[in-house]
Design a protein around this motif. Structure first.
Motif, short mmCIF file in Angstrom:
data_model
loop_
_atom_site.label_atom_id
_atom_site.label_comp_id
_atom_site.label_asym_id
_atom_site.label_seq_id
_atom_site.Cartn_x
_atom_site.Cartn_y
_atom_site.Cartn_z
N MET A 174 0.88 -1.16 0.00
CA MET A 174 0.00 0.00 0.00
C MET A 174 0.92 1.22 0.00
N ALA A 175 1.00 1.92 -1.13
CA ALA A 175 2.00 2.97 -1.31
C ALA A 175 1.37 4.36 -1.22
N THR A 176 1.98 5.22 -0.41
CA THR A 176 1.58 6.62 -0.30
C THR A 176 2.48 7.47 -1.19
N LEU A 177 1.89 8.30 -2.01
CA LEU A 177 2.67 9.10 -2.95
C LEU A 177 3.38 10.28 -2.28
N GLU A 206 2.08 10.21 -12.08
CA GLU A 206 1.98 9.46 -13.33
C GLU A 206 3.24 8.63 -13.58
N ALA A 207 4.41 9.21 -13.28
CA ALA A 207 5.66 8.47 -13.46
C ALA A 207 5.72 7.26 -12.55
N ILE A 208 5.23 7.40 -11.33
CA ILE A 208 5.22 6.28 -10.39
C ILE A 208 4.25 5.21 -10.85
N PHE A 209 3.07 5.62 -11.29
CA PHE A 209 2.08 4.65 -11.76
C PHE A 209 2.63 3.85 -12.95
N GLU A 210 3.30 4.54 -13.86
CA GLU A 210 3.84 3.85 -15.03
C GLU A 210 4.95 2.88 -14.64
N THR A 221 -2.86 8.97 -1.89
CA THR A 221 -2.37 10.17 -2.56
C THR A 221 -1.55 11.06 -1.63
N ILE A 222 -2.24 11.84 -0.81
CA ILE A 222 -1.59 12.80 0.09
C ILE A 222 -1.80 12.35 1.52
N ASN A 223 -0.73 12.23 2.27
CA ASN A 223 -0.84 11.88 3.68
C ASN A 223 -1.09 13.13 4.53
N GLU A 224 -2.19 13.11 5.25
CA GLU A 224 -2.50 14.14 6.24
C GLU A 224 -2.26 15.57 5.74
N PRO A 225 -3.02 16.02 4.75
CA PRO A 225 -2.85 17.41 4.31
C PRO A 225 -3.04 18.39 5.46
N LYS A 226 -3.92 18.06 6.40
CA LYS A 226 -4.17 18.95 7.53
C LYS A 226 -2.90 19.21 8.34
N THR A 227 -2.06 18.19 8.49
CA THR A 227 -0.83 18.36 9.26
C THR A 227 0.13 19.30 8.55
N ARG A 264 -7.03 11.23 -10.98
CA ARG A 264 -7.30 11.23 -12.42
C ARG A 264 -6.12 10.65 -13.21
N ALA A 265 -4.91 10.89 -12.73
CA ALA A 265 -3.74 10.34 -13.42
C ALA A 265 -3.75 8.82 -13.38
N LEU A 266 -4.13 8.24 -12.24
CA LEU A 266 -4.21 6.78 -12.16
C LEU A 266 -5.32 6.27 -13.08
N ARG A 267 -6.46 6.92 -13.07
CA ARG A 267 -7.57 6.47 -13.92
C ARG A 267 -7.16 6.49 -15.39
N ALA A 268 -6.36 7.49 -15.77
CA ALA A 268 -5.96 7.61 -17.17
C ALA A 268 -5.09 6.46 -17.63
#
Length: 498
Positions: A174-177, A206-210, A221-227, A264-268
């Motif tokens: 389970m990878a966090t970007l 996108e580079a990571i997904f590829e 996607t984003i870990n704890e934007p609030k922090t 959206r990048a992953l969906r693409a």
């Protein structure tokens, strides 16, 4: 933004970060405090209650659904080290930790737990624990040294080896970007205050997904934007170390935008992998029945939770938060047509991170109701786990949930016989797992649970002072030593029950 709102934001961030000053608990006191917490819905037999108090690792007999995913979590900057190896660029946390006075003891993440060089040993430890899932993060500056351009193949190769090693051991990656380590080069052009950085993040994603493709079944996607917002831009005790309320919530919007663009990048790519955000959610309660407490709690909850949840799941920011910020705030002025449609791109799951409740007074302050861990901001309240999980399902529908962080620091010491007795951690985890079990029983679609953290690590501005791991790291030698909690967790996983 009015002067009054600016002051309130600074105060709210300070209170959210540390609540009311409180003493730290010893291991034995923490164990007693956690074991004594009442979990509604658990066995109410008095003798069972006595057993829980006297034996914090006593079994509760709570079996989880077949296939439930037991895991552990880490983040790149906190464990990898190898700060200058194989083309890795500098991150905001490299800059921050090397700035005198920013981190306790002058500690840095230059070496951390040296996971970059010792990942095979760490993978074997994960297998020995019986983990079904491992949540880790990818270092953006290890992939793009300056946050742009062609990916660094040596960085990609490391994560490919890690992912392959997980699969070889039957552990689902389970990878966090993004877990806070923004490339310093992007901070130099404005960081998350710059809308362009959200689009640079999409390119990186996108580079990571590829590169890793379907070998990663779950992306966060984003870990704890609030922090990032509160600690990095309001309080200034996390990177980039700013105290700029006018910038803080523009940063929040751009982090949310980056999340949506990555979805959206992953969906693409046509990938069948799942994707969602990782949000630290704090259940907010009125401190008492004083006039204004309920209203103040509602607004506090808006900043803590609904700002992030509503934009992702409802396609709108909370009206009360926007009104409090004011029409001239940089965030409100920074929202463009179509942004909320991007942010609310459908996700497959929500990662929930629970550490503490917040009790709000009528004047918008907070009070402490429960004992704290060694992290003075963390009140130990297992029922908060139940409350936040059921609240998310009630308010946002049956989106699948995973708990991706839950844990506490304890004053771990390596004994002469080579063991670490962290009974307080066992009590904490057991009672929070029991609360999660109750939530599942009440219809919450919770799929998995990840302890924070797999191993002791660089704990941000606290340096190496706080130990959060199941595995003790003797940092001078980098020796790995499973704590009592690790042996206990192995049994939980094997039995699929607490």
């Amino acid at each position: 933004m009015s002067v009054l709102t600016r002051r309130h934001l600074l105060r709210r961030a300070a209170l959210s970060a540390s609540a009311v000053p409180a003493g730290r608990l010893s291991t034995s006191t923490a164990a007693a405090a956690v074991a004594g917490a009442t979990l509604a819905g658990c066995d109410a037999d008095p003798e069972a209650d006595d057993a829980r108090r006297t034996a914090p690792d006593a079994r509760l007999g709570l079996r989880f659904p077949d296939g439930f995913g037991w895991g552990a979590a880490t983040s790149a900057y906190q464990i990898e080290g190898a700060a200058k190896d194989d083309g890795r660029g500098e991150s905001v946390w490299d800059t921050f930790s090397h700035t005198p006075g920013r981190v306790r003891g002058g500690d840095t993440g230059d070496v951390a737990a040296d996971h970059y060089h010792r990942y095979v040993e760490d993978l074997d430890l994960m297998k020995d624990l019986g983990l079904a899932t491992y949540r880790f993060s990818i270092s953006w500056p290890r992939i793009q040294a300056d946050g742009t351009g062609a990916p660094n193949q040596r960085g990609l190769d490391f994560y490919r080896r890690l992912v392959d090693g997980l699969h070889d051991r039957g552990i689902a990656p389970m990878a966090t970007l993004f877990h806070w380590d923004l490339p310093q080069s992007l901070q130099d052009i404005g960081g998350w205050e710059s809308r362009d950085v959200a689009y640079r993040f999409a390119d990186y994603a996108e580079a990571i997904f590829e590169a890793l493709g379907p070998s990663v079944p779950v992306w966060l996607t984003i870990n704890e934007p609030k922090t990032v917002v509160q600690n990095g831009y309001l309080q200034g005790h996390h990177a980039p170390g700013l105290r700029e309320p006018d910038a803080a919530y523009l940063v929040a919007h751009h982090l949310q935008l980056a999340h949506g663009l990555a979805v959206r990048a992953l969906r693409a790519t046509g990938s069948a992998s799942r994707i969602g955000p990782a949000l630290n959610l704090h259940p907010c309660y009125p401190a008492d029945d004083a006039p204004g407490a309920a209203e103040a709690t509602q607004l506090y909850d808006g900043y803590e939770n609904r700002l992030y949840l509503d934009s992702i799941f409802k396609g709108a920011y909370p009206a009360d938060v926007l009104a409090d910020l004011g029409p001239e705030s940089r965030m409100v002025r920074g929202i463009r047509d179509g942004d909320l449609a991007i942010i609310s791109s459908p996700v497959d799951l929500l990662a929930v991170q629970y550490y503490t409740p917040i009790y709000v007074t009528g004047d918008g302050g907070t009070v402490r109701k429960w004992p704290t861990s060694e992290a003075s901001w963390q009140q130990i309240f297992p029922d908060g786990m139940y409350d936040i999980l059921t609240r998310v399902t009630r308010d946002y529908g049956d989106v699948p949930l995973t708990v991706t962080e839950n844990g506490l620091p304890t004053p771990d010491r390596l004994a002469g016989d080579g063991t670490v007795d962290d009974i307080g951690r066992i009590a904490f985890l057991r009672d929070h797992m029991a609360a999660a079990h109750r939530a599942i029983s009440d219809g919450v679609p919770l799929e998995s649970y990840h302890v924070w953290s797999l191993m002791d690590n660089f704990e941000w501005n606290e340096g190496y002072e706080q130990r959060w791991g199941l595995i003790y790291i003797d940092f001078p030698t980098q020796r790995r030593i499973p704590k009592r909690s690790a042996h206990w967790y192995r049994r939980v996983i094997a039995d699929n029950s607490v």
